[in-house]
Design a protein around this motif. Structure first.
Motif, short mmCIF file in Angstrom:
data_model
loop_
_atom_site.label_atom_id
_atom_site.label_comp_id
_atom_site.label_asym_id
_atom_site.label_seq_id
_atom_site.Cartn_x
_atom_site.Cartn_y
_atom_site.Cartn_z
N CYS A 265 -3.54 12.75 10.79
CA CYS A 265 -3.82 12.21 9.50
C CYS A 265 -3.12 11.11 8.84
CB CYS A 265 -3.59 13.39 8.45
SG CYS A 265 -4.26 15.13 9.03
N ASN A 266 -2.33 10.51 9.50
CA ASN A 266 -1.51 9.54 8.93
C ASN A 266 -2.00 8.15 9.03
OD1 ASN A 266 -0.84 8.55 11.54
ND2 ASN A 266 1.25 9.29 11.25
N ASN B 249 -6.24 5.60 3.08
CA ASN B 249 -5.83 6.88 3.82
C ASN B 249 -5.26 8.07 2.88
OD1 ASN B 249 -5.81 8.72 6.17
ND2 ASN B 249 -3.48 8.33 5.94
N GLU C 219 -0.05 14.76 12.32
CA GLU C 219 0.36 13.61 12.75
C GLU C 219 -0.83 12.91 12.59
OE1 GLU C 219 0.02 10.33 15.47
OE2 GLU C 219 -0.59 12.48 16.08
N SER D 105 4.36 10.56 8.68
CA SER D 105 3.47 11.55 8.26
C SER D 105 3.91 12.08 6.75
CB SER D 105 3.09 12.43 9.26
OG SER D 105 2.50 11.82 10.31
N TYR E 213 -3.53 1.84 4.53
CA TYR E 213 -2.81 2.97 4.08
C TYR E 213 -3.01 3.61 2.69
CZ TYR E 213 1.49 5.55 2.36
OH TYR E 213 2.32 6.40 2.00
N VAL F 207 3.64 9.89 3.99
CA VAL F 207 2.03 9.97 3.32
C VAL F 207 1.75 11.34 2.71
CG1 VAL F 207 -0.25 9.87 4.25
CG2 VAL F 207 1.21 8.49 5.31
N MET G 271 -1.61 18.90 6.84
CA MET G 271 -1.31 17.33 7.33
C MET G 271 -0.47 17.62 8.73
SD MET G 271 -0.97 13.97 6.05
CE MET G 271 -0.23 12.46 6.64
#
Length: 173
Positions: free
Chosen positions: A87-88, A124, A85, A42, A121, A45, A83
Motif C-alpha cells: 500500500c505504500n 497515495n 507493504e 509504510s 506520495y 505513510v 496497511m
C-alpha cells in the motif's frame, strides 16, 4: 540494421537497469524489517494517513500486527482497512522513476523524478484516506473503490507524469 534500433535499445536497457537496481535496493530494505513487522516507510505513510483523517474529522487510530506485517486503521471506532507493504506505492514510484530515467535528460531528470515522487506520495496518502472513508461511510462500494477507482487514480497519475515528461522534456532538443 541494428543502428536503427540503437536508440530504442539504449532506452530499454536504461529502463531495465534502473528498474532492477531500484527493485533490488527496495527488496534489501524490506528484508531488514522482515522480523519487525511493517517497514518504516509504510508505517510513515500510515501515520500520515491517520493525521490527515484526524484533521478531516475521521478519528483514526493505528493498531500494529507485527506477525502479520500490517497496521490496521480504526476509523470512527471501526476497523476500516489495513496497511500492508504494497500500500505504500513504492513499487509504483520505482516504475515511474525507471521510465523517466530511461529517457535521461540531465539534471532536469532528477528534478522531475523528485517532484513526481512527491506528487505520487501525496496521491497515495489521499488514496488511502479516500479508501478508509469509503470503507467507513459507504462499505458497499469498498471493493470497487479498492480494486478499480483508487488504483486508477494512482496509475493515472503515473501515466500523466510520463506523458508530461515525454512531451515537454524528453522530446525537446
Amino acid at each position: 540494421m541494428l543502428k536503427d534500433f540503437k536508440p530504442v535499445l539504449g532506452i530499454l536497457l536504461r529502463f531495465i537497469v534502473v528498474y532492477v537496481v531500484l527493485l533490488l535496493a527496495y527488496q534489501f530494505y524490506l528484508n531488514e524489517f522482515a522480523q519487525l513487522g511493517l517497514d518504516l516507510f509504510s508505517r510513515f505513510v500510515a501515520k500520515q494517513v491517520m493525521d490527515v483523517q484526524n484533521f478531516m474529522g475521521y478519528p483514526t487510530q493505528l493498531y500494529d500486527d507485527i506477525k502479520g506485517e500490517q497496521v490496521y486503521f480504526k476509523v470512527k471506532g471501526v476497523y476500516a482497512t489495513r496497511m500492508v507493504e504494497g500500500c505504500n506505492a513504492v513499487s509504483v514510484m520505482i516504475l515511474f522513476a525507471s521510465f523517466v530515467f530511461a529517457f535521461y535528460k540531465g539534471r532536469k531528470t532528477f528534478f522531475f523524478v523528485l517532484g513526481g515522487l512527491v506528487l505520487l506520495y501525496v496521491m497515495n496518502v489521499l488514496r488511502i484516506v479516500g479508501l478508509n472513508i469509503v470503507m467507513t461511510d459507504h462499505k458497499q462500494y469498498g471493493k470497487v473503490a479498492h480494486d478499480f477507482i483508487f488504483p486508477a487514480a494512482i496509475y493515472g497519475t503515473v501515466m500523466i507524469l510520463w506523458l508530461l515528461w515525454i512531451k515537454f522534456f524528453a522530446l525537446k532538443k
